[in-house]
Design an enzyme around this catalytic site. Structure first.
Site, short mmCIF file in Angstrom:
data_model
loop_
_atom_site.label_atom_id
_atom_site.label_comp_id
_atom_site.label_asym_id
_atom_site.label_seq_id
_atom_site.Cartn_x
_atom_site.Cartn_y
_atom_site.Cartn_z
N LYS A 40 6.39 -2.30 3.26
CA LYS A 40 6.62 -0.87 3.41
C LYS A 40 6.42 -0.40 4.84
O LYS A 40 7.14 0.45 5.33
CB LYS A 40 5.69 -0.10 2.48
CG LYS A 40 5.94 1.39 2.54
CD LYS A 40 5.60 2.06 1.26
CE LYS A 40 6.14 3.47 1.22
NZ LYS A 40 7.60 3.51 1.04
N ASN A 95 -3.94 -8.16 11.14
CA ASN A 95 -2.61 -7.57 10.94
C ASN A 95 -1.99 -7.43 12.31
O ASN A 95 -2.55 -6.79 13.19
CB ASN A 95 -2.76 -6.19 10.26
CG ASN A 95 -1.43 -5.45 10.21
OD1 ASN A 95 -0.36 -6.08 10.17
ND2 ASN A 95 -1.49 -4.14 10.20
N GLY A 96 -0.81 -8.03 12.51
CA GLY A 96 -0.15 -7.95 13.81
C GLY A 96 0.32 -9.32 14.24
O GLY A 96 0.42 -10.25 13.43
N CYS A 108 0.96 -6.50 6.36
CA CYS A 108 -0.35 -7.06 6.07
C CYS A 108 -1.33 -5.91 5.83
O CYS A 108 -1.34 -4.92 6.55
CB CYS A 108 -0.89 -7.95 7.18
SG CYS A 108 0.07 -9.43 7.45
N GLU A 113 22.08 5.40 2.99
CA GLU A 113 20.80 5.31 2.29
C GLU A 113 21.00 4.84 0.85
O GLU A 113 20.22 4.02 0.35
CB GLU A 113 20.10 6.68 2.34
CG GLU A 113 18.80 6.78 1.59
CD GLU A 113 17.71 5.81 2.05
OE1 GLU A 113 17.88 5.15 3.10
OE2 GLU A 113 16.69 5.69 1.34
N GLU A 149 18.05 -3.20 -1.34
CA GLU A 149 16.67 -3.65 -1.12
C GLU A 149 15.92 -3.93 -2.41
O GLU A 149 15.05 -4.79 -2.44
CB GLU A 149 15.88 -2.73 -0.17
CG GLU A 149 15.66 -1.33 -0.62
CD GLU A 149 15.00 -0.45 0.44
OE1 GLU A 149 14.47 -0.96 1.44
OE2 GLU A 149 15.01 0.78 0.26
C1 G6P Z 1 10.36 -0.39 6.18
C2 G6P Z 1 10.46 0.21 4.79
C3 G6P Z 1 11.57 1.26 4.76
C4 G6P Z 1 11.33 2.31 5.84
C5 G6P Z 1 11.21 1.67 7.22
C6 G6P Z 1 10.74 2.67 8.25
O1 G6P Z 1 11.47 -1.18 6.43
O2 G6P Z 1 10.69 -0.78 3.83
O3 G6P Z 1 11.59 1.90 3.49
O4 G6P Z 1 12.38 3.23 5.83
O5 G6P Z 1 10.24 0.63 7.18
O6 G6P Z 1 9.44 3.07 7.90
P1 G6P Z 1 8.76 4.42 8.35
O7 G6P Z 1 7.38 4.34 7.78
O8 G6P Z 1 8.77 4.44 9.84
O9 G6P Z 1 9.55 5.56 7.78
#
Ligand code: G6P
Length: 608
Positions: free
Chosen positions: A603, A101-102, A2, A481, A488
């Site tokens: 994200k 958000n939350g 959000c 990865e 995804e």
């Molecule tokens: C979400 C994103 C991923 C990311 C993960 C961890 O699932 O879609 O791309 O790797 O969160 O996010 P961070 O910001 O902690 O690296």
């Protein structure tokens, strides 16, 4: 997840808010809404669908008069992504609008209480309780009302509050989620991320949990949980708005793939001086480093995959046991962690809820925490004992690319630095590894240049229903990865397997319809990979092989080949990821997928 944004000033608020929302869409994009105060009452437009849809409904914001307002782009938790569940939510008397958000964890009890008092709920969201609580507690003093309301909430809540009885004033509250204040000239803002603000101001304040703020066009005042005014440091954002725009590319993901040579350089170069690795914001003595009997790496998603690579590299160079664990698992275990544990937390956003919780759990047990983070001033960066910023610049596409590769670069720097400090490698090896790290940006560029035909491979393979990625050792970590990247953004089922493990069950799924992507960049294990390739080919599978540039044998084994520039064996995961990112990108493009905003994802996952 959000995205929230707030604006108060002297110009029309809605266009500014929509612009902010567009830049926050990576945080969630199933519905969006905006509310402004028009001088008499709160005007609100919200709808399921994208921010662009909201812009159409409001004529780019022109239909909404008013110079203060709040806006939201949603990633649904409570209630489907419908028009009614979209934020903002209004109080019953229409005098309050709130964005959130939350997750308000005690919302069911609060809802029952409010319904018992006669409040009627319009949505299924947890957020709506906040709007009704604001109405219930309002006594003419908005600050006190916000404090009373927040004190009733449990869970995570970053809130933006607009009140029709308090023209030009906004409140925002931070508890377990990102919130940044922007200081303009004759206007002020709040947002979930600086990307929503940089087109208007680079002067920002990073809020901490338990704090809340009052904004007018002229002033920002920050308070602690008790309502006491506090002084916050104003930070200056160093990057420009162009960094958060597509710059001629069709998608942010492609732009960010192409930015990787420069991004990796930004991680590496400032940390190497006179052939030695040094960190500006992190230092440990040899005695301190020796006092750790193990390293625990924790993270989520791609950052966890980077951690898996880090485990191989750190163990190999430093000879310290390294565990790498998913933060969502670690947080609910009873881990064996104490003051002799060095915790490494990896996160692009620095806001991932599970990672923060795991970090708190481990730090509470005495671990020293080093965070590898991209977003400056993020929660993880501020909670950690020490930080290595990756300096990748803003990453907008939901599927991480430069975020991941710069995390690898930071982990390599750490591993070589620690091995040198502990005396586990001699000077010649140290110097060789340092120059291999410095060569990474040009290797990444070469990986991009080498693989122009990856687009054609994607055209050939885009109709696949399912595929496997296999590898051994570091190639296995990279396979995880590569597989995630593909699934995804293209929604094609894909799994990563340790190549030697395939025969213990998964090989039952191999048939002539299957593509197996075989990562063969660990030269010492090449022959073992050839055996695994033959096992799957014997069952009819097609093989796409990744091998170091110049390796001719791979052509005899694989149906198609992607070359990876040669370099230090320990660091292959980084250049190896470039063709895999491109492969995922082109397959998703062939299939008409929404590459930058894949379905169901966000994200920055700031809820559990
Ligand atoms: C979400 C994103 C991923 C990311 C993960 C961890 O699932 O879609 O791309 O790797 O969160 O996010 P961070 O910001 O902690 O690296």
């Amino acid at each position: 997840m959000c995205g929230i944004v707030g604006f108060t000033g002297c110009t029309q608020a809605a266009p500014v808010l929509l612009d902010g929302l567009r830049r926050l869409e990576y945080r969630g994009y199933d519905s969006a809404g905006v509310a402004v105060f028009d001088g008499e009452r709160i005007e609100m437009v919200k709808a399921s669908g994208s921010v662009e849809h909201l812009a159409e409904l409001t004529d780019g914001g022109a239909k909404l008069r008013g110079t203060s307002g709040i806006a939201h782009t949603r990633w649904a938790t409570h209630g489907a992504p419908t028009d009614t569940n979209a934020h903002p939510h209004l109080s019953e008397n229409g005098r309050f609008a709130v964005i959130h958000n939350g997750i308000v964890e005690n919302f069911a009890a609060l809802r029952a209480e409010l319904e018992g008092e006669g409040y009627v709920f319009a949505s299924e969201t947890d957020t709506e309780v906040v709007a009704h609580l604001l109405e219930k507690y309002y006594d003419g003093d908005l600050k006190r009302t916000v404090m009373r309301t927040a004190s009733r909430l449990e869970g995570s809540y970053v809130l933006g509050v607009l009140c029709a009885d308090e023209p030009g004033r906004l409140f925002c509250v931070k508890e377990a989620g990102p919130l940044i204040l922007g200081l303009g000239v004759g206007e002020n803002y709040f947002a979930s991320d600086v990307t929503a603000l940089v087109s208007r101001t680079k002067n920002v304040i990073y809020m901490d949990d338990g704090e809340f703020a009052e904004l007018t066009s002229e002033h920002i005042t920050v308070f602690d949980r008790t309502g006491r005014e506090i002084t916050k440091t104003v930070s200056h954002v160093v990057w420009d708005i162009e960094a958060a725009e597509k710059g001629g590319y069709d998608h942010f993901m492609m732009k960010e793939i192409m930015e990787q040579p420069r991004a990796v350089k930004s991680t590496v170069e400032p940390r190497i001086r006179d052939g030695k690795i040094c960190f500006e914001d992190f230092d440990l003595s040899r005695a301190e480093l020796e006092s750790y009997n193990k390293i625990v790496i924790t993270a989520c998603g791609s950052a966890y995959h980077a951690g898996m690579v880090g485990k191989y590299v750190i163990e190999s160079l430093c000879r310290i046991p390294v565990e790498c664990e998913l933060a969502s698992e670690l947080r609910y275990r009873d881990p064996i962690i104490d003051g002799h544990t060095l915790l490494i937390v990896v996160s692009q956003s620095g806001e991932t809820a599970d990672t923060i919780a795991a970090m708190r759990e481990c730090m509470g047990r005495g671990a020293h925490c080093l965070a590898i983070v991209n977003v400056v001033g993020s929660t993880i960066a501020r909670l950690a004992d020490s930080v290595i910023y990756t300096h990748a610049g803003p990453e907008i596409a939901v599927a991480t690319t430069k975020g991941y590769t710069t995390q690898l670069a930071a982990l390599y720097l750490f591993a070589v630095w620690a091995a040198g400090l502990l005396g586990r490698i001699d000077e010649a090896r140290y110097a060789g590894l340092v120059s291999s790290i410095r060569a990474l940006p040009s290797q990444v560029q070469r990986a991009i240049d080498l693989n122009v035909h990856v687009k054609y491979l994607a055209e050939r393979w885009h109709e696949l229903k399912s595929l496997f990625f296999i590898g051994r050792n570091i190639d296995y970590a990279a396979a995880m990865e590569g597989s995630l990247k593909l699934k995804e953004i293209s929604y094609i089922h894909s799994e990563a397997y340790a190549a030697g493990e395939l025969k213990h069950g998964t090989i039952a799924l191999i048939d002539e319809k299957r593509l197996v992507v075989a990562l063969c960049c660990q030269e010492a294990l090449f022959d073992k990979m050839v055996s695994n390739i033959q096992e799957v080919k014997a069952r009819g599978a097609k093989v796409l092989g990744l091998a170091p540039e110049g390796n001719r044998r791979i052509f005899a084994e694989a149906d198609d080949v992607l070359y990876v520039p040669r370099g230090e064996q320990l660091f292959t995961a980084l250049p190896e990821m470039i063709p895999l990112q491109l492969f995922a990108y082109y397959i998703a493009r062939e299939n008409g997928c929404d590459i930058d905003k894949p379905r169901n994802l966000a994200k920055s996952v700031t809820v559990e």
